[in-house]
Motif scaffolding. Structure first.
Motif, PDB file in Angstrom:
ATOM      1  N   SER A  96       0.857  -1.157   0.204  1.00  0.00           N
ATOM      2  CA  SER A  96      -0.067   0.084  -0.146  1.00  0.00           C
ATOM      3  C   SER A  96       0.959   1.243  -0.063  1.00  0.00           C
ATOM      4  CB  SER A  96      -0.904   0.034   1.142  1.00  0.00           C
ATOM      5  OG  SER A  96      -0.118   0.436   2.486  1.00  0.00           O
ATOM      6  N   GLY A  97       0.276   2.381  -0.359  1.00  0.00           N
ATOM      7  CA  GLY A  97       0.860   3.842  -0.212  1.00  0.00           C
ATOM      8  C   GLY A  97       0.601   4.301   1.304  1.00  0.00           C
ATOM      9  N   GLY A  98      -0.232   3.606   2.023  1.00  0.00           N
ATOM     10  CA  GLY A  98      -0.781   3.912   3.098  1.00  0.00           C
ATOM     11  C   GLY A  98      -1.810   3.102   3.842  1.00  0.00           C
ATOM     12  N   LEU A  99      -1.322   2.349   4.694  1.00  0.00           N
ATOM     13  CA  LEU A  99      -2.044   1.386   5.394  1.00  0.00           C
ATOM     14  C   LEU A  99      -2.587   1.736   6.764  1.00  0.00           C
ATOM     15  CD1 LEU A  99      -2.770  -1.886   4.744  1.00  0.00           C
ATOM     16  CD2 LEU A  99      -0.537  -2.343   6.354  1.00  0.00           C
ATOM     17  N   GLY A 100      -4.020   1.671   7.058  1.00  0.00           N
ATOM     18  CA  GLY A 100      -4.796   2.195   8.182  1.00  0.00           C
ATOM     19  C   GLY A 100      -4.368   1.380   9.390  1.00  0.00           C
ATOM     20  N   ALA A 101      -4.268   2.288  10.484  1.00  0.00           N
ATOM     21  CA  ALA A 101      -3.956   1.546  11.812  1.00  0.00           C
ATOM     22  C   ALA A 101      -5.045   0.536  11.932  1.00  0.00           C
ATOM     23  CB  ALA A 101      -4.191   2.611  12.755  1.00  0.00           C
ATOM     24  N   GLU A 102      -6.102   0.647  11.694  1.00  0.00           N
ATOM     25  CA  GLU A 102      -7.154  -0.624  12.281  1.00  0.00           C
ATOM     26  C   GLU A 102      -6.884  -1.853  11.313  1.00  0.00           C
ATOM     27  OE1 GLU A 102     -12.064  -1.441  12.455  1.00  0.00           O
ATOM     28  OE2 GLU A 102     -10.922   0.706  11.762  1.00  0.00           O
ATOM     29  N   VAL A 103      -6.431  -1.617  10.205  1.00  0.00           N
ATOM     30  CA  VAL A 103      -5.978  -2.868   9.440  1.00  0.00           C
ATOM     31  C   VAL A 103      -4.821  -3.479   9.857  1.00  0.00           C
ATOM     32  CG1 VAL A 103      -4.964  -3.480   7.051  1.00  0.00           C
ATOM     33  CG2 VAL A 103      -7.022  -1.955   7.436  1.00  0.00           C
ATOM     34  N   VAL A 104      -3.682  -2.569  10.354  1.00  0.00           N
ATOM     35  CA  VAL A 104      -2.344  -3.106  10.893  1.00  0.00           C
ATOM     36  C   VAL A 104      -3.106  -3.849  12.222  1.00  0.00           C
ATOM     37  CG1 VAL A 104      -0.127  -2.429  11.997  1.00  0.00           C
ATOM     38  CG2 VAL A 104      -0.954  -1.424   9.895  1.00  0.00           C
ATOM     39  N   ARG A 105      -3.729  -3.446  12.994  1.00  0.00           N
ATOM     40  CA  ARG A 105      -4.213  -3.888  14.331  1.00  0.00           C
ATOM     41  C   ARG A 105      -4.936  -5.357  14.051  1.00  0.00           C
ATOM     42  NH1 ARG A 105      -5.176   1.603  15.921  1.00  0.00           N
ATOM     43  NH2 ARG A 105      -7.455   1.197  15.350  1.00  0.00           N
ATOM     44  N   GLY A 106      -5.571  -5.383  13.036  1.00  0.00           N
ATOM     45  CA  GLY A 106      -6.228  -6.519  12.668  1.00  0.00           C
ATOM     46  C   GLY A 106      -5.250  -7.539  12.423  1.00  0.00           C
ATOM     47  N   ILE A 107      -4.274  -7.368  11.608  1.00  0.00           N
ATOM     48  CA  ILE A 107      -3.362  -8.283  11.035  1.00  0.00           C
ATOM     49  C   ILE A 107      -2.499  -8.798  12.366  1.00  0.00           C
ATOM     50  CG2 ILE A 107      -1.163  -8.587   9.724  1.00  0.00           C
ATOM     51  CD1 ILE A 107      -2.413  -6.567   7.672  1.00  0.00           C
ATOM     52  N   ALA A 108      -2.159  -7.713  13.129  1.00  0.00           N
ATOM     53  CA  ALA A 108      -1.333  -7.923  14.292  1.00  0.00           C
ATOM     54  C   ALA A 108      -2.022  -8.978  15.283  1.00  0.00           C
ATOM     55  CB  ALA A 108      -0.910  -6.858  15.111  1.00  0.00           C
ATOM     56  N   ALA A 109      -3.367  -9.021  15.396  1.00  0.00           N
ATOM     57  CA  ALA A 109      -4.032  -9.812  16.411  1.00  0.00           C
ATOM     58  C   ALA A 109      -4.803 -11.065  15.779  1.00  0.00           C
ATOM     59  CB  ALA A 109      -5.570  -8.843  16.725  1.00  0.00           C
ATOM     60  N   SER A 110      -4.304 -11.373  14.347  1.00  0.00           N
ATOM     61  CA  SER A 110      -4.591 -12.490  13.777  1.00  0.00           C
ATOM     62  C   SER A 110      -3.788 -13.535  14.204  1.00  0.00           C
ATOM     63  CB  SER A 110      -4.505 -12.401  12.257  1.00  0.00           C
ATOM     64  OG  SER A 110      -5.375 -11.379  11.691  1.00  0.00           O
ATOM     65  N   ASP A 111      -4.088 -14.873  14.308  1.00  0.00           N
ATOM     66  CA  ASP A 111      -3.605 -15.895  14.699  1.00  0.00           C
ATOM     67  C   ASP A 111      -2.868 -16.781  13.187  1.00  0.00           C
ATOM     68  OD1 ASP A 111      -3.303 -16.153  17.617  1.00  0.00           O
ATOM     69  OD2 ASP A 111      -5.480 -16.395  17.286  1.00  0.00           O
ATOM     70  N   PHE A 112      -1.744 -16.747  12.968  1.00  0.00           N
ATOM     71  CA  PHE A 112      -1.376 -17.419  11.878  1.00  0.00           C
ATOM     72  C   PHE A 112      -0.022 -18.217  12.246  1.00  0.00           C
ATOM     73  CE2 PHE A 112      -2.570 -13.227   9.797  1.00  0.00           C
ATOM     74  CZ  PHE A 112      -3.745 -13.905   9.121  1.00  0.00           C
ATOM     75  N   PRO A 113      -0.280 -19.650  12.594  1.00  0.00           N
ATOM     76  CA  PRO A 113       0.725 -20.266  13.264  1.00  0.00           C
ATOM     77  C   PRO A 113       1.804 -20.985  12.321  1.00  0.00           C
ATOM     78  CG  PRO A 113      -1.584 -21.577  13.149  1.00  0.00           C
ATOM     79  CD  PRO A 113      -1.688 -20.153  13.041  1.00  0.00           C
ATOM     80  N   ALA A 114       1.250 -20.698  10.984  1.00  0.00           N
ATOM     81  CA  ALA A 114       2.413 -21.282   9.953  1.00  0.00           C
ATOM     82  C   ALA A 114       2.954 -20.230   9.425  1.00  0.00           C
ATOM     83  CB  ALA A 114       1.723 -22.065   9.068  1.00  0.00           C
ATOM     84  N   LEU A 115       2.668 -18.885   9.523  1.00  0.00           N
ATOM     85  CA  LEU A 115       3.240 -17.834   8.812  1.00  0.00           C
ATOM     86  C   LEU A 115       4.879 -17.713   9.051  1.00  0.00           C
ATOM     87  CD1 LEU A 115       1.985 -15.585   6.981  1.00  0.00           C
ATOM     88  CD2 LEU A 115       2.389 -14.209   8.810  1.00  0.00           C
ATOM     89  N   GLU A 116       5.534 -17.646   7.766  1.00  0.00           N
ATOM     90  CA  GLU A 116       6.850 -17.681   7.735  1.00  0.00           C
ATOM     91  C   GLU A 116       7.247 -16.215   7.087  1.00  0.00           C
ATOM     92  OE1 GLU A 116       8.790 -20.868   5.460  1.00  0.00           O
ATOM     93  OE2 GLU A 116       7.780 -22.382   6.831  1.00  0.00           O
ATOM     94  N   ASN A 117       6.482 -15.683   6.542  1.00  0.00           N
ATOM     95  CA  ASN A 117       7.042 -14.248   5.869  1.00  0.00           C
ATOM     96  C   ASN A 117       5.786 -13.407   6.078  1.00  0.00           C
ATOM     97  OD1 ASN A 117       9.296 -15.788   4.398  1.00  0.00           O
ATOM     98  ND2 ASN A 117       7.552 -16.944   3.615  1.00  0.00           N
ATOM     99  N   LEU A 118       5.903 -12.242   6.454  1.00  0.00           N
ATOM    100  CA  LEU A 118       4.979 -11.260   6.542  1.00  0.00           C
ATOM    101  C   LEU A 118       5.663  -9.755   6.209  1.00  0.00           C
ATOM    102  CD1 LEU A 118       2.317 -10.014   7.692  1.00  0.00           C
ATOM    103  CD2 LEU A 118       3.648  -9.612   9.826  1.00  0.00           C
ATOM    104  N   ASP A 119       4.924  -9.482   5.021  1.00  0.00           N
ATOM    105  CA  ASP A 119       5.537  -8.215   4.229  1.00  0.00           C
ATOM    106  C   ASP A 119       4.344  -7.208   4.355  1.00  0.00           C
ATOM    107  OD1 ASP A 119       6.640  -6.427   2.434  1.00  0.00           O
ATOM    108  OD2 ASP A 119       6.837  -7.797   0.878  1.00  0.00           O
ATOM    109  N   LEU A 120       4.349  -5.954   5.126  1.00  0.00           N
ATOM    110  CA  LEU A 120       3.694  -4.957   5.176  1.00  0.00           C
ATOM    111  C   LEU A 120       4.215  -3.567   4.531  1.00  0.00           C
ATOM    112  CD1 LEU A 120       2.133  -5.620   8.823  1.00  0.00           C
ATOM    113  CD2 LEU A 120       1.319  -6.294   6.630  1.00  0.00           C
ATOM    114  N   TRP A 121       3.539  -3.124   3.747  1.00  0.00           N
ATOM    115  CA  TRP A 121       3.904  -1.644   3.172  1.00  0.00           C
ATOM    116  C   TRP A 121       3.085  -0.880   3.928  1.00  0.00           C
ATOM    117  CZ3 TRP A 121       4.717  -1.533  -2.762  1.00  0.00           C
ATOM    118  CH2 TRP A 121       5.464  -2.652  -3.305  1.00  0.00           C
ATOM    119  N   LEU A 122       3.704   0.119   5.184  1.00  0.00           N
ATOM    120  CA  LEU A 122       2.910   0.900   5.679  1.00  0.00           C
ATOM    121  C   LEU A 122       2.486   2.316   5.124  1.00  0.00           C
ATOM    122  CD1 LEU A 122       4.764  -0.002   8.925  1.00  0.00           C
ATOM    123  CD2 LEU A 122       2.311  -1.186   8.369  1.00  0.00           C
ATOM    124  N   GLY A 123       3.328   2.795   4.286  1.00  0.00           N
ATOM    125  CA  GLY A 123       2.940   3.972   3.647  1.00  0.00           C
ATOM    126  C   GLY A 123       3.038   5.156   4.406  1.00  0.00           C
TER     127      GLY A 123
END
Length: 317
Positions: free
Chosen positions: A158-185
């Protein structure tokens, strides 16, 4: 920098654009390519759900492994909701789907910050076999907390990622996730997230398998670096990516003063605003330990506005 070309591969499969209606030609075997489904941005002959329906008639969906969703019309006025709904309706016909990218558009089709998304979590909820999921565009993006047992890679550009979206991703459970790539903008384009919104990611408790963390393309790159200096998640990373943003000497000094980074395989800081002294200190601290350090593309500060210094992220509008 802008997004000036479409994805040429996904999940290790070459991209193949599904032909427009009336175009002849042999189609590849369903599992051998990442199928790209798109419509014209202006005055399309078909709407995206119609293209998807035609695709479903022409291709054995049970064998499809990767899908790339391109333009669904004028994306700055029309959201991805109908795309999400069409795919969810076909979930039982796509048992082999492992990778999905939503919003593969160049700047000529829609600037990244103009792409209107929607709630994309139904795609995760209805495709438990997904291993790779990516989204381009933060405008209108909704991402409430979700759990997914199999997801290994999550990318949000993104060119601008909203705080609510970031908090939603942060609060998600991804036990197998190896790669997380966030463009905060940038806050110019809705990127109002603060380091505190990343707290659950930095703690790493919901991401036990994480090895690659990218928090990049951000105007608050220095503050993110300061938060990472003591973040528990860093100790088990192989790659830390703070590229494409406005990282300056302040943020780099915080990284050097924090926890050791010599265990990293790679530290990516390209597109930065570091002086030569800090660049030298980073090289001296990390390269002897075998850390691959990317310090390419030093940004040029602008002081055109009444002497005020301006720094720019790599991808904004």
């Amino acid at each position: 920098m802008t997004v000036n070309q479409h994805l040429d591969e996904l999940y290790g499969l070459p991209s193949f654009t599904f032909p427009e209606a009336g175009q002849a030609g042999d189609l590849p075997e369903p599992e051998t390519v990442a199928w790209r489904l798109s419509v014209d941005v202006y005055d399309p002959d078909e709407q995206w759900p119609q293209v998807f329906a035609r695709f479903a008639r022409a291709v054995d969906l049970t064998r499809v492994r990767a899908l790339i969703v391109g333009a669904w019309g004028e994306a700055y006025e029309r959201s991805s909701k109908e795309v999400v709904e069409a795919m969810v309706a076909a979930r039982d016909r796509l048992p082999s789907l492992r990778a999905l990218f939503l919003g593969d558009m160049t700047y000529e089709e829609s600037e990244i910050s103009w792409i209107t998304q929607s709630d994309v979590t139904p795609l995760l909820e209805n495709f438990p076999g997904l291993r790779w999921f990516g989204v381009r565009g933060g405008n209108g993006l909704v991402f409430p907390p979700v759990r997914h047992e199999s997801l290994e890679t999550l990318v949000v550009e993104s060119g601008g990622l909203g705080a609510e979206v970031v908090r939603g991703i942060a609060a998600s459970d991804f036990p197998a996730l190896e790669n997380l790539d966030l463009w905060l903008g940038s806050d110019w384009y809705g990127g109002d997230a603060e380091p505190g919104d990343l707290e659950r990611i930095l703690a790493g408790t919901r991401l036990p398998s994480l090895r690659y963390l990218a928090l990049r393309n951000s105007v608050i790159q220095d503050r993110i670096a300061e938060a990472l200096a003591g973040a528990p998640v860093v100790a088990r990373l192989d790659v830390l990516d703070l590229s494409m943003g406005t990282l300056s000497d302040e943020g780099a000094a915080a990284l050097l003063a924090g926890q050791p980074l010599t265990h990293l395989r790679r530290l990516d800081l390209h597109h930065h605003y570091l002086g030569e002294e800090l660049r030298s200190r980073l090289r001296e601290a990390l390269e002897p330990a075998g850390v691959e350090l990317d310090l390419d593309d030093a940004g040029a500060e602008s002081d055109e506005d009444e002497g005020e210094i301006h720094r720019y992220i790599a991808v904004a509008e």
